[in-house]
Scaffold this motif. Structure first.
Motif, short mmCIF file in Angstrom:
data_model
loop_
_atom_site.label_atom_id
_atom_site.label_comp_id
_atom_site.label_asym_id
_atom_site.label_seq_id
_atom_site.Cartn_x
_atom_site.Cartn_y
_atom_site.Cartn_z
N UNK A 162 0.84 -1.21 0.00
CA UNK A 162 0.00 0.00 0.00
C UNK A 162 0.87 1.26 0.00
N UNK A 163 1.94 1.24 0.80
CA UNK A 163 2.81 2.43 0.87
C UNK A 163 3.47 2.66 -0.49
N UNK A 169 10.37 6.75 4.93
CA UNK A 169 10.43 8.12 5.43
C UNK A 169 9.04 8.77 5.53
N UNK A 170 8.12 8.08 6.17
CA UNK A 170 6.74 8.55 6.26
C UNK A 170 6.31 8.75 7.72
N UNK A 171 5.26 9.55 7.89
CA UNK A 171 4.69 9.80 9.21
C UNK A 171 3.23 9.35 9.24
N UNK A 172 2.77 9.01 10.43
CA UNK A 172 1.37 8.60 10.60
C UNK A 172 0.90 9.05 11.97
N UNK A 204 6.49 10.50 15.03
CA UNK A 204 5.13 10.07 14.70
C UNK A 204 4.15 10.82 15.62
N UNK A 205 2.93 11.03 15.13
CA UNK A 205 1.93 11.73 15.92
C UNK A 205 1.18 10.73 16.80
N UNK A 206 0.98 11.08 18.07
CA UNK A 206 0.19 10.23 18.95
C UNK A 206 -1.16 10.90 19.16
N UNK A 207 -2.22 10.16 18.86
CA UNK A 207 -3.57 10.72 18.96
C UNK A 207 -4.32 10.15 20.15
N UNK A 208 -5.31 10.92 20.61
CA UNK A 208 -6.16 10.48 21.72
C UNK A 208 -7.22 9.50 21.20
N UNK A 209 -7.35 8.37 21.88
CA UNK A 209 -8.36 7.37 21.49
C UNK A 209 -9.12 6.96 22.75
N UNK A 242 1.95 10.30 -1.62
CA UNK A 242 2.78 9.94 -0.48
C UNK A 242 2.16 10.50 0.80
N UNK A 243 1.92 9.64 1.81
CA UNK A 243 1.27 10.12 3.04
C UNK A 243 2.04 11.26 3.70
N UNK A 244 1.30 12.27 4.15
CA UNK A 244 1.90 13.49 4.68
C UNK A 244 1.99 13.45 6.19
#
Ligand SMILES: [Zn+2]
Length: 252
Positions: free
Chosen positions: A33-34, A84-87, A115-120, A43-45
């Motif tokens: 997929x990548x 070299x991607x971020x998620x 990497x970004x850490x999100x609230x779940x 390319x994922x931003x």
């Protein structure tokens, strides 16, 4: 169009056949997929561009990984680094250090890698049926732990199970979260940062479907209908039904 892809567990290829989770994908599928995204010029931003960009005409892609399983650090992070991607990783904080889940040090490793850490939420329970006090507690506790562990306050939220109503949305924004990724299926043709749509991938997503998703051409009903059929009907019966349908289409 903002294509916000949602993954859950990413299994080692050798273990994928035994894994029964509907939303699991194999490591090689994610790698493909990548490669497909990059080849398609999507390319994922980095997630930080999400809250600042007002451009609604370009086609952009973001990646999210839900539920804080261990493979997110062990398999997904090295793969993202290779490309070299971020998620964004949506981590329910009560599950940290539980078997099969991220440890606190793995969570820090993800954050330190950019990497970004999100609230779940804290406990990953359905929030739209909670009292106002309980909703607040879920936000306060999870945000406090994420701040403690990563040194940064989370700014993006995904409601557990996708269950959200106006009370949960208002409480999220009130607690300092600015962006909400729902589980509503779609391509964000008119992006609303407090109600972003997503396309979740699962073990039955085919290469062809993925290409259609990339092009923004996949129909939600066809996609979900076929996936539901595959999940409900035993594999051999499904193949037989498909063969019958194919033969009928040819003779008609
Ligand atoms: Zn979840």
């Amino acid at each position: 169009m903002i294509l916000f892809l949602t993954y859950h567990r990413v299994c080692a290829d050798a273990k994928f056949a035994q894994d029964r989770e509907f939303y699991a994908v194999s490591r090689s599928t994610l790698a493909q997929h990548l490669r497909d995204l990059i080849a398609a010029g999507m390319s994922p931003l980095d997630l930080s561009t999400l809250s600042t960009s007002a451009d609604q005409t370009s086609r952009r892609c973001y990646l999210s990984f839900d539920d804080g399983t261990q493979d997110h650090c062990e398999s997904v992070l090295p793969l993202l680094q290779e490309f070299n991607l971020r998620a964004v990783f949506f981590v329910p904080t009560a599950k940290l250090d539980q078997p099969g889940r991220l440890t606190r040090s793995q969570l820090r490793e993800l954050a330190d890698a950019g990497q970004t850490i999100g609230c779940h939420s804290h406990e990953h329970k359905r929030m739209d049926t909670m009292s106002a006090g309980e909703i607040r507690r879920q936000f306060d506790t999870s945000q406090k732990i994420l701040r403690q562990e990563t040194g940064a306050a989370p700014w993006i939220f995904a409601p557990p199970g996708g269950f959200i109503n106006s009370a949960v949305c208002a409480a999220a924004l009130d607690s300092g979260l600015r962006v909400i990724r729902t589980m509503r299926w779609g391509f964000n043709r008119q992006p609303d940062l407090t109600a972003l749509e997503t396309v979740p991938l699962n073990r039955h997503t085919t290469d062809r479907q993925f290409q259609k998703i990339l092009a923004g051409r996949q129909s939600r009903f066809l996609y979900l209908g076929k996936q539901a059929a595959k999940a409900l009907v035993p594999a051999r019966a499904y193949e037989r039904l498909r063969a019958l349908a194919f033969r009928a289409a040819r003779t008609n």
